[in-house]
Design a protein around this motif. Structure first.
Motif, mmCIF file in Angstrom:
data_model
loop_
_atom_site.group_PDB
_atom_site.id
_atom_site.type_symbol
_atom_site.label_atom_id
_atom_site.label_comp_id
_atom_site.label_asym_id
_atom_site.label_seq_id
_atom_site.Cartn_x
_atom_site.Cartn_y
_atom_site.Cartn_z
ATOM 1 N N ARG A 155 0.896 -1.165 0.000
ATOM 2 C CA ARG A 155 0.000 0.000 0.000
ATOM 3 C C ARG A 155 0.929 1.208 0.000
ATOM 4 O O ARG A 155 1.798 1.312 0.854
ATOM 5 C CB ARG A 155 -0.904 -0.033 1.238
ATOM 6 C CG ARG A 155 -1.858 -1.222 1.224
ATOM 7 C CD ARG A 155 -2.896 -1.148 2.308
ATOM 8 N NE ARG A 155 -3.970 -2.104 2.067
ATOM 9 C CZ ARG A 155 -4.070 -3.308 2.642
ATOM 10 N NH1 ARG A 155 -3.187 -3.688 3.513
ATOM 11 N NH2 ARG A 155 -5.082 -4.110 2.351
ATOM 12 N N THR A 164 -9.470 -9.020 -4.507
ATOM 13 C CA THR A 164 -9.484 -8.770 -3.063
ATOM 14 C C THR A 164 -10.378 -9.809 -2.417
ATOM 15 O O THR A 164 -11.434 -10.141 -2.976
ATOM 16 C CB THR A 164 -10.032 -7.374 -2.711
ATOM 17 O OG1 THR A 164 -10.375 -7.332 -1.324
ATOM 18 C CG2 THR A 164 -11.290 -7.005 -3.502
ATOM 19 N N ILE A 165 -9.993 -10.289 -1.257
ATOM 20 C CA ILE A 165 -10.839 -11.302 -0.612
ATOM 21 C C ILE A 165 -12.142 -10.697 -0.093
ATOM 22 O O ILE A 165 -13.073 -11.418 0.232
ATOM 23 C CB ILE A 165 -10.102 -12.020 0.547
ATOM 24 C CG1 ILE A 165 -9.814 -11.064 1.707
ATOM 25 C CG2 ILE A 165 -8.838 -12.694 0.053
ATOM 26 C CD1 ILE A 165 -9.453 -11.789 3.004
ATOM 27 N N ASP A 166 -12.220 -9.356 0.009
ATOM 28 C CA ASP A 166 -13.369 -8.723 0.666
ATOM 29 C C ASP A 166 -14.664 -8.766 -0.155
ATOM 30 O O ASP A 166 -15.752 -8.647 0.401
ATOM 31 C CB ASP A 166 -13.051 -7.258 0.990
ATOM 32 C CG ASP A 166 -11.859 -7.111 1.918
ATOM 33 O OD1 ASP A 166 -11.536 -8.083 2.626
ATOM 34 O OD2 ASP A 166 -11.250 -6.029 1.937
ATOM 35 N N MET A 202 -12.446 -11.701 8.058
ATOM 36 C CA MET A 202 -12.017 -10.433 7.450
ATOM 37 C C MET A 202 -13.109 -9.848 6.554
ATOM 38 O O MET A 202 -14.206 -10.396 6.451
ATOM 39 C CB MET A 202 -10.739 -10.655 6.650
ATOM 40 C CG MET A 202 -9.493 -10.592 7.497
ATOM 41 S SD MET A 202 -8.038 -10.611 6.441
ATOM 42 C CE MET A 202 -6.792 -10.108 7.615
ATOM 43 N N GLY A 203 -12.797 -8.768 5.894
ATOM 44 C CA GLY A 203 -13.737 -8.139 4.978
ATOM 45 C C GLY A 203 -13.727 -6.627 5.062
ATOM 46 O O GLY A 203 -14.458 -5.961 4.340
ATOM 47 N N ARG A 204 -12.959 -6.089 5.981
ATOM 48 C CA ARG A 204 -12.890 -4.646 6.212
ATOM 49 C C ARG A 204 -14.281 -4.064 6.378
ATOM 50 O O ARG A 204 -14.995 -4.435 7.275
ATOM 51 C CB ARG A 204 -12.125 -3.976 5.071
ATOM 52 C CG ARG A 204 -11.627 -2.620 5.518
ATOM 53 C CD ARG A 204 -10.736 -1.879 4.582
ATOM 54 N NE ARG A 204 -10.402 -2.525 3.355
ATOM 55 C CZ ARG A 204 -9.282 -2.322 2.707
ATOM 56 N NH1 ARG A 204 -8.373 -1.545 3.231
ATOM 57 N NH2 ARG A 204 -9.049 -2.901 1.559
ATOM 58 N N GLU A 209 -15.187 -8.402 10.550
ATOM 59 C CA GLU A 209 -14.294 -7.541 11.341
ATOM 60 C C GLU A 209 -14.805 -6.101 11.415
ATOM 61 O O GLU A 209 -14.488 -5.378 12.348
ATOM 62 C CB GLU A 209 -12.859 -7.575 10.789
ATOM 63 C CG GLU A 209 -12.730 -7.013 9.396
ATOM 64 C CD GLU A 209 -11.295 -7.032 8.878
ATOM 65 O OE1 GLU A 209 -10.362 -7.318 9.632
ATOM 66 O OE2 GLU A 209 -11.134 -6.774 7.671
ATOM 67 N N HIS A 253 -5.232 -13.251 8.958
ATOM 68 C CA HIS A 253 -4.594 -13.367 7.645
ATOM 69 C C HIS A 253 -4.544 -14.779 7.091
ATOM 70 O O HIS A 253 -4.159 -14.973 5.927
ATOM 71 C CB HIS A 253 -3.186 -12.760 7.701
ATOM 72 C CG HIS A 253 -3.225 -11.269 7.845
ATOM 73 N ND1 HIS A 253 -3.461 -10.661 9.055
ATOM 74 C CD2 HIS A 253 -3.112 -10.283 6.931
ATOM 75 C CE1 HIS A 253 -3.469 -9.351 8.884
ATOM 76 N NE2 HIS A 253 -3.255 -9.092 7.611
ATOM 77 N N ARG A 259 -6.118 -15.015 3.851
ATOM 78 C CA ARG A 259 -5.545 -14.420 2.650
ATOM 79 C C ARG A 259 -4.610 -15.374 1.903
ATOM 80 O O ARG A 259 -4.353 -15.187 0.716
ATOM 81 C CB ARG A 259 -4.788 -13.143 3.042
ATOM 82 C CG ARG A 259 -5.683 -11.995 3.408
ATOM 83 C CD ARG A 259 -5.479 -10.816 2.475
ATOM 84 N NE ARG A 259 -4.171 -10.267 2.594
ATOM 85 C CZ ARG A 259 -3.840 -9.204 3.333
ATOM 86 N NH1 ARG A 259 -4.778 -8.565 4.004
ATOM 87 N NH2 ARG A 259 -2.619 -8.774 3.378
HETATM 88 O O1 F6P Z 1 -8.599 -5.923 1.978
HETATM 89 C C1 F6P Z 1 -8.164 -7.192 2.360
HETATM 90 C C2 F6P Z 1 -7.941 -7.253 3.857
HETATM 91 O O2 F6P Z 1 -7.500 -8.559 4.169
HETATM 92 C C3 F6P Z 1 -9.135 -6.860 4.702
HETATM 93 O O3 F6P Z 1 -10.078 -7.884 4.826
HETATM 94 C C4 F6P Z 1 -8.452 -6.496 5.989
HETATM 95 O O4 F6P Z 1 -9.229 -5.553 6.721
HETATM 96 C C5 F6P Z 1 -7.159 -5.874 5.537
HETATM 97 O O5 F6P Z 1 -6.924 -6.344 4.223
HETATM 98 C C6 F6P Z 1 -5.965 -6.204 6.395
HETATM 99 O O6 F6P Z 1 -4.886 -5.504 5.905
HETATM 100 P P1 F6P Z 1 -3.356 -5.787 6.324
HETATM 101 O O7 F6P Z 1 -2.910 -7.008 5.594
HETATM 102 O O8 F6P Z 1 -2.646 -4.577 5.878
HETATM 103 O O9 F6P Z 1 -3.338 -6.026 7.794
#
Ligand code: F6P
Length: 322
Positions: free
Chosen positions: A71, A124-126, A168-170, A221, A250, A253
């Motif tokens: 990022r 994206t997994i979200d 997860m899922g933001r 989350e 994670h 992921r």
């Molecule tokens: O956008 C994918 C994601 O795994 C979200 O579900 C989660 O909130 C975020 O990324 C976590 O990010 P990081 O890997 O930077 O902790």
């Protein structure tokens, strides 16, 4: 033509399938292909490497992304983006394929606005990207969450416990809702809908009185009541189950992409190259029903794929609570 591919934001299973597909679809047209390592940040750092048929071989079945991802706060600034455009021009790159979530696709649109030909791929997994039924990585992550919920249910039933599982899922409840539905959870908490903690507590008490063997709650989350809050609430309430909390994190992921994500990434990668070949820039290759289509990036950014209220209601109906 010389094109580049980058993966950006949180990694998603299937990103390697995207890299392979983009590279091979472009190479099959006689184009030159460059991989940009570590997303937009790598572009600013000049981390480019040529991709050939062989260099993208043996990667489709691996999780993560061979290009790396990041990022990039710098790329979010106008100065950073201008530097990115200059780096692309200096490398002779005429088109860029960006695979990532909404933030990454917004970055692609900003490049387009500066005159760079771009095509996006939702990865994206979200599953929060607007304009596609599903993004690359969602199906594998969902199955990972589901496998964990199935295992948790075994131990929950052995001990007659409640388990709160955070997925997860933001800002999006897709993974939570679908894993709750598929995992036969008793309750689900998602950001999109108002939670009903009193209703959950009443169901817990009735389930304990009816000698139900377990009570599984899946919490996104981003839910308005956190998994931890609900877990503590349950443990503080007399006459219900004892609760345990699991944050999947994670683990969702990683792992080998399942068939669905390998196929989707293969289709979308090639579709992004077709868009660039047709001279169509500023679009995302997405899935609409059974068809891959092109959606303008400017229709996607700033929006979120909505959760289906009917599926939310269905998960509640099928929980079969007393
Ligand atoms: O956008 C994918 C994601 O795994 C979200 O579900 C989660 O909130 C975020 O990324 C976590 O990010 P990081 O890997 O930077 O902790």
């Amino acid at each position: 033509m010389k094109v580049a591919v980058l993966t950006s934001g949180g990694d998603a299973p299937g990103m390697n399938g995207v890299v392979r597909s983009v590279a091979r679809a472009a190479l099959s047209r006689g184009w030159e292909v460059v991989g940009i390592e570590r997303g937009y940040q790598g572009l600013l750092e000049g981390r480019l490497r040529p991709l050939e048929n062989r260099s993208v071989g043996g990667i489709i079945h691996h999780g993560g992304t061979v290009l790396g991802t990041a990022r990039s706060p710098e790329f979010m600034t106008p100065e950073g983006r201008q530097r990115g455009v200059e780096a692309l021009a200096a490398a002779g790159i005429e088109g860029v394929v960006v695979a990532g979530g909404e933030g990454s696709l917004t970055g692609a649109l900003r490049l387009e606005e500066l005159g760079v030909a771009v095509a996006g791929i939702p990865a994206t997994i979200d599953n929060d990207v607007w304009g596609t039924d599903i993004a690359v990585g969602v199906d594998t992550a969902l199955n990972t969450a589901l496998g964990a919920i199935d295992r948790i249910k075994d131990t929950a039933s052995s001990h007659q416990r409640a388990h709160v599982v955070e997925v997860m899922g933001r800002r999006c409840g897709y993974l939570a809702l679908m894993s709750a539905l598929a995992g036969g959870a008793e309750a689900v908490l998602v950001p999109e809908f108002e939670p009903d903690p009193q209703g959950i507590m009443a169901a817990l008490r009735e389930s304990a009185a009816a000698d139900k063997p377990h009570f599984i709650v899946v919490a996104a989350e981003g839910a308005r009541i956190s998994a931890r809050e609900l877990h503590e609430y349950i443990n503080d309430a007399p006459g219900t189950f004892e609760s345990r909390l699991t944050v999947l994190g994670h683990v969702q992921r990683g792992g080998a992409p399942l068939a669905y994500d390998r196929i989707l990434s293969s289709r979308l990668g090639a579709a992004a190259i077709s868009a660039l070949a047709d001279g169509e820039s500023g679009v995302m290759a997405g899935l609409n029903g059974r068809k891959v289509n092109r959606v303008p990036l400017k229709e996607i950014v700033g929006k979120m794929r909505p959760l289906d209220p009917e599926i939310y209601a269905l998960a509640e109906t099928l929980a079969g609570l007393p």
